[in-house]
Enzyme design. Sequence first.
Site, short mmCIF file in Angstrom:
data_model
loop_
_atom_site.label_atom_id
_atom_site.label_comp_id
_atom_site.label_asym_id
_atom_site.label_seq_id
_atom_site.Cartn_x
_atom_site.Cartn_y
_atom_site.Cartn_z
N ARG A 176 6.02 15.14 42.01
CA ARG A 176 4.74 15.74 41.59
C ARG A 176 3.63 15.36 42.55
O ARG A 176 2.76 16.16 42.86
CB ARG A 176 4.39 15.27 40.17
CG ARG A 176 5.23 15.94 39.09
CD ARG A 176 5.09 15.21 37.75
NE ARG A 176 3.72 15.15 37.28
CZ ARG A 176 3.24 14.20 36.48
NH1 ARG A 176 4.04 13.23 36.04
NH2 ARG A 176 2.00 14.22 36.09
N SER A 191 5.15 11.73 30.83
CA SER A 191 5.37 10.63 31.76
C SER A 191 4.96 9.30 31.11
O SER A 191 5.72 8.32 31.09
CB SER A 191 4.56 10.89 33.03
OG SER A 191 4.49 9.76 33.85
N HIS A 201 -1.55 1.55 25.75
CA HIS A 201 -1.57 2.05 27.12
C HIS A 201 -2.95 2.61 27.44
O HIS A 201 -3.55 3.30 26.63
CB HIS A 201 -0.53 3.14 27.33
CG HIS A 201 -0.52 3.68 28.73
ND1 HIS A 201 0.15 3.05 29.75
CD2 HIS A 201 -1.13 4.75 29.29
CE1 HIS A 201 -0.04 3.72 30.88
NE2 HIS A 201 -0.81 4.76 30.63
N ASP A 258 11.41 9.71 35.16
CA ASP A 258 9.96 9.83 35.35
C ASP A 258 9.57 9.39 36.75
O ASP A 258 8.74 10.02 37.40
CB ASP A 258 9.20 9.00 34.30
CG ASP A 258 7.72 8.92 34.65
OD1 ASP A 258 7.05 9.98 34.63
OD2 ASP A 258 7.24 7.83 34.99
N LYS A 293 7.75 6.14 29.14
CA LYS A 293 7.85 4.73 29.53
C LYS A 293 7.59 3.80 28.35
O LYS A 293 8.24 2.77 28.19
CB LYS A 293 6.88 4.44 30.68
CG LYS A 293 7.40 4.99 32.01
CD LYS A 293 6.38 4.90 33.13
CE LYS A 293 5.35 5.99 33.04
NZ LYS A 293 4.59 6.26 34.27
N1 URA Z 1 0.22 7.92 34.70
C1 URA Z 1 1.53 8.12 34.49
O1 URA Z 1 2.26 7.19 34.15
N2 URA Z 1 2.04 9.35 34.65
C2 URA Z 1 1.29 10.40 35.02
O2 URA Z 1 1.81 11.50 35.15
C3 URA Z 1 -0.08 10.17 35.27
C4 URA Z 1 -0.59 8.92 35.09
#
Ligand code: URA
Length: 430
Positions: free
Chosen positions: A168, A183, A82, A161, A187
Amino acid sequence: MRMVDMIEKKRNGLNLTPEEIRFVIDGYIKDEIPDYQMSAFLMAVYFQGMTAEETAELTMAMAKSGDQIDLSKIHGVKVDKHSTGGVGDTTTLILAPLVAAAGVPVAKMSGRGLGHTGGTIDKLEAVPGFHVEVSEEQFIGLVNKNKLAVVGQSGNLAPADKKIYSLRDVTATVNSIPLIASSIMSKKIAAGADAIVLDVKVGSGAFMKEMKDAEALASTMVEIGEQVGRKTAAVISDMNQPLGYAVGNALEVKEAIDTLKGNGPADLYELCLVLGSKMVVLAGKVQTEAEARAMLEEAIENGKALEVFKTFLSAQGGDASVVDHPEKLPDAKYKIPVLSEADGFVEGIAADEIGTAAMLLGAGRAAKDSVIDLSVGIVLRKKIGNEVKKDEPIAIIHSNTEDAAVSARKVLKAFKISSRRPSAVPLIKG
Ligand code: URA
Ligand code: CA
């Protein structure tokens, strides 16, 4: 349990138990906890932070809030990668076939999403015929056979999320290390990764502008991985300029092909080797990153990585002859040079400005249902440290409209030209 007590506890700087964190997430996803209480809770987290244990519990609660992909039928250690928001970040297109060539299974779930350019799937769809509509069974079969397949992301991956992120976004609580880290990791874990390699970007074009924030984010994510039993490694890399030269979908596919042939931009190639080496080590193929790097360099030199890429494209309906004939990729009608207004040296290239310029040409989605133009984008001609002369091209705009003045102005503004040669910036910062 009552949500108001959770808010008060966090507000006062106390730690929540695993049961309490699960109560918050489960209650919110079931609509039993309203947005106003969740907002107050997120703000309390923003100011008080979370311990490593709390952050890990939050990550797992979000990962378990929707579908959890089961990749157990795929042989070997599934390593995912990622990156935290690069511009023109073509690494996935190169890394996937590269580590697959070293025997690491790559079962990639990708999204389309919003952004400066399309996601990995959009980019791959620049290859005529390529598609990601494969069943779960076909997907697993393809990874076992070819070591690489890409499928569209399930709509129900970590829905907690998704819901929290939207909140947020409008409550000024995005920029919190435990919230960002949980977050991202939720994923990856829901998508079935056994091990995770993270590329945390730092610099003017990144989420994290300062090294100390990038380090905190990287170590928080690695700690989450340790807490929940997923081997995790992180690299901090420079985003004071776009990676490579190309920003745009077909343009990045071409850049990826060049890199797999060993003719890619030096920074892009180096980052792929660094991230790829970590992936190969986490997959347990070799003990050291030096051995892994040698394997990957060999896979480029002997053409194996390119072969894997071709096989992968064909297996998902794509015309693999684009690899030898990149002119078959979508090509924009107009190539418009952007000329430097001064003599000097490139000191910085605001990556986010270049990204926005590409998006305005149609390379990315401004809204969820925007249609992408796969052929357009920007190709840089100069990078940090290069000398430029007045009226020399610093970038080429690939556009399907003759007038690209708005993008051209953005590109020009993105380039910081100074009279003195700047000192070299290291690509890998930590
Ligand atoms: N990318 C994400 O997936 N989550 C965040 O909180 C910030 C960047
Ligand atoms: Ca690029």
